[in-house]
Design an enzyme around this catalytic site. Structure first.
Site, PDB file in Angstrom:
ATOM      1  N   GLU A  89      36.197  34.713  51.753  1.00  0.00           N
ATOM      2  CA  GLU A  89      35.192  35.507  51.125  1.00  0.00           C
ATOM      3  C   GLU A  89      34.790  34.770  49.757  1.00  0.00           C
ATOM      4  OE1 GLU A  89      37.539  39.092  49.778  1.00  0.00           O
ATOM      5  OE2 GLU A  89      38.128  39.552  51.662  1.00  0.00           O
ATOM      6  N   HIS A 145      34.213  43.867  50.971  1.00  0.00           N
ATOM      7  CA  HIS A 145      35.535  43.985  50.230  1.00  0.00           C
ATOM      8  C   HIS A 145      35.289  45.261  49.140  1.00  0.00           C
ATOM      9  CE1 HIS A 145      39.648  41.715  48.887  1.00  0.00           C
ATOM     10  NE2 HIS A 145      39.527  43.216  48.555  1.00  0.00           N
ATOM     11  N   ARG A 189      44.164  41.781  53.664  1.00  0.00           N
ATOM     12  CA  ARG A 189      43.795  40.648  53.292  1.00  0.00           C
ATOM     13  C   ARG A 189      43.329  39.719  54.646  1.00  0.00           C
ATOM     14  NH1 ARG A 189      42.999  42.065  48.865  1.00  0.00           N
ATOM     15  NH2 ARG A 189      44.110  40.924  47.084  1.00  0.00           N
TER      16      ARG A 189
HETATM   17  C1  8YV Z   1      39.982  44.375  44.815  1.00  0.00           C
HETATM   18  C2  8YV Z   1      41.962  44.220  46.096  1.00  0.00           C
HETATM   19  O1  8YV Z   1      38.656  44.047  45.412  1.00  0.00           O
HETATM   20  O2  8YV Z   1      43.523  45.310  44.642  1.00  0.00           O
HETATM   21  C3  8YV Z   1      43.239  44.243  45.438  1.00  0.00           C
HETATM   22  O3  8YV Z   1      44.368  43.795  46.061  1.00  0.00           O
HETATM   23  O4  8YV Z   1      41.885  43.622  47.088  1.00  0.00           O
HETATM   24  C4  8YV Z   1      40.680  45.150  45.703  1.00  0.00           C
HETATM   25  O5  8YV Z   1      41.163  46.403  45.077  1.00  0.00           O
HETATM   26  C5  8YV Z   1      40.008  43.228  44.067  1.00  0.00           C
HETATM   27  O6  8YV Z   1      41.443  43.104  43.288  1.00  0.00           O
HETATM   28  C6  8YV Z   1      38.875  42.657  43.200  1.00  0.00           C
HETATM   29  O7  8YV Z   1      39.227  41.591  42.317  1.00  0.00           O
END
Ligand code: 8YV
Length: 316
Positions: A251, A269, A222
């Protein structure tokens, strides 16, 4: 069987989620007294106690993604609401991306590609790059994804150490009780830690500088884990060599200073963003709701809600 259960989607549901929910539930676009489940698919809404007050009959929040720092799972669990996420199905995908991003950063793959396209190869070869050989990688957050990255790094003959909340006795890699100690010992910091108050800005100026002038930072966890301004300063002042970032603090906004830097690799991302894996994640969002409202309990509750999910699950 579930035709009458009302589900509300938060954020933009991928087609597979939208279709899967529509086939099983009454999907509503906004808060209503009838809503018993939420499907959270991105967006910037914080799912906390004030938000769920809009849904007095809410039982379950099914979130798309493994990270759930946008959801106050502790508060929701106290209200008897189970939160689920999508672990495991994205582990390999994110680990592949992390390894690719590390190699791309160290061997400057995007820059080399731009060089060729600009016709510069016709003039002279691309300058020699730094190397992965002989590097030691410090993994911050040795969970499911961290371990999958470690397995890939082992195949690259790299030495691995780690830091996290506690040592993992079954793991052979050296544990550092402090993040600073890990950074002092390594020249690559692989950030896989999840977000939230506990990890906010733990990768600070001191940690970054401890990596040294050959230091490389990769972040697939993150954005909030790294103090982004400290990272910009460390890159600008050559306290570290480079960074490969798939996640950012705010983001989709990325600091202009980072975008202007030629020696970093920046991705929007995309760690889990393949059709295959996003479909698997979407299916799990739907399956958690179907299982719950079919009386079979939640499939993948977050740790904070596991006790609650078990206590509510039907016996036998
Ligand atoms: C996705 C992520 O981009 O799973 C996660 O925590 O950061 C990623 O796999 C995200 O969840 C999309 O909303």
């Amino acid at each position: 069987m579930n035709k009458k259960v009302s589900i509300c989607t938060v954020g933009t549901a991928p087609p597979l989620v939208a279709q899967g929910l529509a086939a099983q539930f009454d999907v509503v676009g906004e808060a209503s007294l009838e809503v018993r489940g939420l499907a959270v698919c991105g967006g910037h809404t914080r799912i906390d106690a004030p938000f769920v007050e809009l849904f007095p009959r809410l039982e379950i929040v099914s979130s798309f993604g493994v990270g759930y720092d946008h959801i106050d799972a502790v508060s929701l669990a106290k209200r008897g609401i189970v939160v689920t996420h999508t672990p495991d199905v994205l582990t390999g995908e994110v680990a592949d991306l992390a390894l690719g991003l590390l190699i791309a950063t160290v061997r400057q793959l995007p820059q080399v590609d731009r060089y060729l396209r600009a016709g510069k190869w016709l003039e002279r070869p691309y300058p020699l790059t730094t190397t992965l050989r002989g590097r030691k990688v410090g993994i911050l957050g040795l969970g499911r994804i961290g371990k999958a990255i470690a397995r890939r790094l082992e195949a690259c003959d790299l030495e691995i150490e780690y830091h996290g909340r506690k040592p993992q006795p079954e793991v052979a890699y050296r544990y550092h009780p402090t993040l600073l100690g890990l950074a002092q010992s390594c020249d690559v910091l692989m950030v896989v830690a999840s977000g939230g108050a506990e990890t906010r800005h733990i990768v600070n100026q001191e940690v970054l500088e401890a990596l040294g002038p050959d230091g490389i930072v990769i972040n697939v966890g993150r954005g909030t884990v790294i103090d982004e301004q400290a990272l910009v300063a460390a890159l600008r002042d050559k306290k570290i060599l480079s960074a490969g970032l798939d996640v950012f603090e705010d983001e989709p906004r990325v600091p202009a200073e980072l975008i202007a830097m030629e020696h970093v690799v920046l991705l929007p991302h995309v760690g889990s963003a393949s059709v295959h894996t996003r479909n698997a994640m979407g299916q799990l969002v739907v399956d958690n709701l179907v299982s719950w409202f079919g009386g079979k309990g939640a499939m993948t509750p977050v740790p904070e809600c596991q006790a609650l999910a078990a206590s509510k699950a039907p016996k036998g």
